[in-house]
Design an enzyme around this catalytic site. Structure first.
Site, PDB file in Angstrom:
ATOM      1  N   GLU A  51     -49.770  24.527 -20.158  1.00 42.95           N
ATOM      2  CA  GLU A  51     -48.184  24.637 -20.464  1.00 42.95           C
ATOM      3  C   GLU A  51     -47.828  25.723 -21.077  1.00 42.95           C
ATOM      4  O   GLU A  51     -47.682  25.592 -22.515  1.00 42.95           O
ATOM      5  CB  GLU A  51     -47.887  23.268 -21.377  1.00 42.95           C
ATOM      6  CG  GLU A  51     -47.977  21.933 -20.435  1.00 42.95           C
ATOM      7  CD  GLU A  51     -47.068  21.007 -20.879  1.00 42.95           C
ATOM      8  OE1 GLU A  51     -46.564  21.095 -22.137  1.00 42.95           O
ATOM      9  OE2 GLU A  51     -47.075  20.092 -20.207  1.00 42.95           O
ATOM     10  N   GLU A  66     -51.079  16.418 -15.069  1.00 39.35           N
ATOM     11  CA  GLU A  66     -50.677  15.325 -16.076  1.00 39.35           C
ATOM     12  C   GLU A  66     -49.338  14.727 -15.617  1.00 39.35           C
ATOM     13  O   GLU A  66     -48.432  15.449 -15.376  1.00 39.35           O
ATOM     14  CB  GLU A  66     -50.207  16.112 -17.530  1.00 39.35           C
ATOM     15  CG  GLU A  66     -51.449  16.498 -18.380  1.00 39.35           C
ATOM     16  CD  GLU A  66     -50.885  16.985 -19.809  1.00 39.35           C
ATOM     17  OE1 GLU A  66     -49.560  16.804 -20.147  1.00 39.35           O
ATOM     18  OE2 GLU A  66     -51.475  17.924 -20.219  1.00 39.35           O
TER      19      GLU A  66
END
Ligand code: FCB
Length: 472
Positions: free
Chosen positions: A170, A352
């Site tokens: 991320e 995720e």
């Protein structure tokens, strides 16, 4: 190829996994020569983390990793995504290597492999060595070289057993929240440092890919991006503009240069002072997959209170919500999977996806059962949407649930639980929840459910379209 069978089957060889990250579960922050990370600093700063929580102990995975891997074996996953703590490997981020830190990841890797599970390893899940932050962290271009050296150490030690590596987790979250909004470590609100960090992290990704390609036989490489529709909370020109800018920052700032070799137009202007000759080619290195973290869409609005003029807004009235308050729109997950397949042309690994709950929920009952029906419902709907996207042509090769264990949730500390396994943070006892058993069944070929909600109001659909089409 999607094998068609009753109940809806999954592509052959599909990767089913679960994800964790080092600072969120390991604990043992002062053990065996580990250096300090920026999250040690952040969690000890007053107001840095809710309730003054820290990752000092977390799930104590550093000592209990073998039990946790045994749980994964029981769960039936064929893959496990975990991250390596740079400050365990190089306590000051540069130079001296800490053998004991590397030994830990050796043990973890061997235990995973013995359990018949394939390791997927992320080199950077936000825990930068504090000593590097003291030199400017990602705002310092030298960080690119330090990262490449660290990647070299890890690749030499683990590359004989691990072939799946993510360079970063991320990238837009830790740069935006850490350097512009001040919510995450290192807690800055600095426009110039934020722009620099974006470019330097992109350069480090490219350098990492080169190192891993060179040193890891048969490497399978990518970065893990958070990518989700940025929907204006209402159809006004200001909000449409804010959504456009947020989309550039949140979704495009890293994938576009990494896959296509250029920055989106607005960002390109802001980053120009920091881009040197040859940089874009250094960033745009061939990778094997697009790692996607996806939880729900973002509803956003214009706001002068934040550095770049955009902020998180409200979801529409009556939006279906997960227990943590995030809006649930599985349809937009399916759209994202199709869009990424088309735009970047490599397989997508969902690295995720999961559902958080607040304090006081997910508690074992007298018989020790944790009935997390909200999480089962969320996962049911999102995996059904993924299945639909695959049937429509999305090239999805794997799916990892966040997370195996309840853990340290960054700025929220232990207030939010994401695990399929309950962790009692007093006793550290692990208890599999209903979602653990549900996931086990899904992996074994259990039925694919249907998703029932996730229709965006027409007005917001229009506003989203406008924001994607608007120039800067
Ligand atoms: C993602 C992070 C992960 C976890 C989940 C809930 O943004 O990558 O570490 O915090 O959110």
């Amino acid at each position: 190829m999607v094998a068609k069978s009753k109940g809806g089957a999954w592509p052959k060889g599909f990767v089913w996994g679960t994800s964790t990250s080092s600072y969120q579960i390991e604990g043992a922050v002062n053990e065996d020569g580990r250096g300090q990370s920026i999250w040690d600093t952040q969690s000890k700063r007053i107001g840095g983390v809710a309730n003054g929580d820290t990752g000092d102990v977390a799930c104590d995975h550093y000592h209990r990793y073998a039990d946790d891997i045994a749980l994964m074996k029981k769960l039936g996953v064929n893959a496990y995504r975990f991250s390596i703590a740079w400050p365990r490997v190089q306590p000051t981020g540069r130079g001296a290597v800490n053998e004991k830190g590397l030994d830990f990841y050796d043990r973890v890797t061997d235990t995973i492999l013995e359990a018949g599970i394939e390791p997927w390893t992320c080199l950077y899940h936000w825990d930068l060595p504090q000593a590097l932050q003291d030199r400017g962290g990602w705002a310092n271009r030298d960080c690119v070289g330090w990262y490449a050296d660290y990647a070299t150490v890890v690749a030499r030690r683990l590359g004989d057993r691990i072939r799946n590596f993510a360079t970063f987790n991320e990238l837009s979250v830790f740069t935006l929240f850490g350097y512009a909004f001040g919510w995450h470590a290192p807690g800055l609100k600095d426009r110039e440092a934020h722009f620099k960090s974006i470019h330097h992290v992109n350069l480090a990704h490219g350098a990492g890919v080169d190192v891993l390609r060179d040193l890891v036989p048969n490497a399978s490489l990518g970065a893990v991006h958070n990518y989700t529709p940025a929907v204006p909370e209402a159809d006004t020109p200001e909000n449409v503009r804010a959504a456009h800018d947020l989309h550039e920052h949140w979704n495009l700032a890293f994938p576009e240069p990494q896959f296509l070799g250029y920055y989106p137009p607005g960002l390109a202007r802001d980053l120009e002072p920091y881009v040197q000759a040859g940089d874009m080619a250094r960033i745009c290195r061939p990778v094997d997959w697009f790692g996607l973290n996806h939880y729900g869409p973002i509803f956003c609005k214009a706001s002068e209170d934040y550095l770049h003029g955009f902020a998180w807004g409200d979801s529409p009235d009556k939006a279906p919500n997960a227990a943590c308050g995030w809006a649930i729109y599985p349809e937009m997950f399916a759209d994202t999977l199709l869009e990424l397949t088309e735009r970047y042309g490599v397989p997508v690994i969902v690295a995720e996806n999961g559902c958080g709950t607040g304090t006081g929920s997910d508690v074992p009952d007298k018989k020790g059962r944790v009935a997390d029906s909200h999480r089962v419902d969320y996962l049911n709907q999102y995996t059904a949407a993924m299945h639909e996207a695959i049937c429509k042509g999305a090239n999805v090769k794997g799916y990892f649930v966040w997370s195996l264990l309840d853990n340290f949730e960054w700025g929220l500390g232990y207030m939010q639980r994401y695990g399929m396994v309950h962790v009692d943070f007093e006793t550290l006892k692990r208890t599999p929840k209903d979602s653990f058993h549900w996931y086990s069944k899904l992996i074994k070929g259990g039925p694919v459910g249907k998703y029932k909600n996730g229709k965006l109001p027409a007005e917001l659909k229009g506003a989203l379209k406008k924001s994607l089409q608007s120039g800067t």
